[in-house]
Design an enzyme around this catalytic site. Structure first.
Site, PDB file in Angstrom:
ATOM      1  N   LYS A   1       0.834  -1.205   0.000  1.00 29.82           N
ATOM      2  CA  LYS A   1       0.000   0.000   0.000  1.00 29.82           C
ATOM      3  C   LYS A   1       0.871   1.259   0.000  1.00 29.82           C
ATOM      4  CE  LYS A   1      -4.221  -1.966   0.542  1.00 29.82           C
ATOM      5  NZ  LYS A   1      -5.020  -2.416   1.668  1.00 29.82           N
TER       6      LYS A   1
ATOM      7  N   ARG B   1      -3.177 -10.339   4.515  1.00 34.55           N
ATOM      8  CA  ARG B   1      -3.502 -10.410   3.083  1.00 34.55           C
ATOM      9  C   ARG B   1      -2.352  -9.777   2.316  1.00 34.55           C
ATOM     10  NH1 ARG B   1      -6.208  -7.462  -0.921  1.00 34.55           N
ATOM     11  NH2 ARG B   1      -7.605  -8.708  -2.233  1.00 34.55           N
TER      12      ARG B   1
END
Length: 273
Positions: free
Chosen positions: A217, A253
């Site tokens: 991210k 994840r």
């Protein structure tokens, strides 16, 4: 009959990410061809993923939605090839897509809208006995990063997830099949993302396993000094995953399975000793 989600996913478990999309923020285009997605999923399970999350619709900041038909076109060939013999989840907010995925063998529905996107989805999950992941997102992907504000991000995310958990249970989904995801990067600033991991105990106090998806991210790249970063490195992703595990996360994840599996194995061994 599936057992409680805690038994299926002991701490820490790794969920691999396979996006059959042209525009996902990190792996967009990498798994667009079904053959590439199938190979990627097989590799992730071989590297130690407990489950592989198959998605056909990008939810990166600024993304627009796609039709049910287009989403099915992207994910069904992949699921037909692997869902019978690999552990897979379906990353969708659409009841029709979830229904087809569950018919083909998916065992978990990962809904970024936490059952707000499609009123039929809760019933599909309840009837199937599948596992369910409910995620927090402020707004929608197209607008979620346009100045997200919270008085207390951990408390507000926890309150939202507690409310959505109640909605799922009221719809017939067994509570012991449900996990919760604070939605790192989905309507949060860099500092808010970090605070959610720092104060993960506020979420684990809800009594359900917590999923954290910090992998690649943009917050990671920005913490490391690039204010315009769109993604983060593998090393930064691993650091975030270990920090989340140490604060109580159950499922991580990730895009880079082997590196995370190895790092988390060490973190678990240290914690156990």
């Amino acid at each position: 009959m599936r057992g409680p989600i805690e038994e299926r996913f002991p701490r820490p478990s790794v969920m691999g990410v396979v996006n059959g999309t042209p525009d996902s923020f990190s792996d967009g285009g990498v798994h667009l061809r079904p053959a590439d997605a199938i190979a990627g999923a097989r590799r992730m399970v071989a590297e130690g993923a407990a489950i592989v999350d198959i998605g056909g619709e990008s939810t990166r900041p600024g993304s627009a939605g796609i039709s049910v038909d287009e989403e099915l076109r992207r994910v069904v060939p992949v699921l037909e090839a692997i869902a019978a013999d690999l552990p897979v989840s379906i990353d969708t907010a659409k009841a029709e897509v979830a229904t087809r995925a569950l018919e083909l063998g998916a065992e978990l529905v990962n809904d970024v809208t936490a059952l707000r996107g499609d009123p039929e989805l809760a019933g599909v999950v309840a009837d199937s006995g599948a596992y369910l992941c409910l995620m927090h997102m402020r707004g929608e992907p197209r607008t979620m990063q346009l100045d997200p504000r919270y008085d207390d991000v951990a408390a507000e995310v926890a309150a939202f997830l507690e409310e959505r958990l109640g909605v799922a249970v009221d719809a017939g989904v067994a509570e012991d099949r449900i996990c919760l995801d604070p939605g790192i990067g989905f309507g949060k600033t860099v500092e808010q993302n970090l605070e959610l991991v720092r104060r993960l105990d506020v979420l684990t106090a809800l009594g359900r396993p917590v999923v954290v998806g910090f992998s690649r991210k943009s917050t990671l790249g920005r913490v490391l000094g690039d204010p315009e970063a769109r993604t983060g490195s593998v090393a930064a992703s691993v650091g975030a995953a270990v920090a989340a595990f140490e604060r109580g996360a159950t499922i991580l994840r990730v895009h880079d399975v082997r590196e995370h599996v190895e790092a988390l194995a060490i973190a678990r061994a240290v914690a156990a000793s």
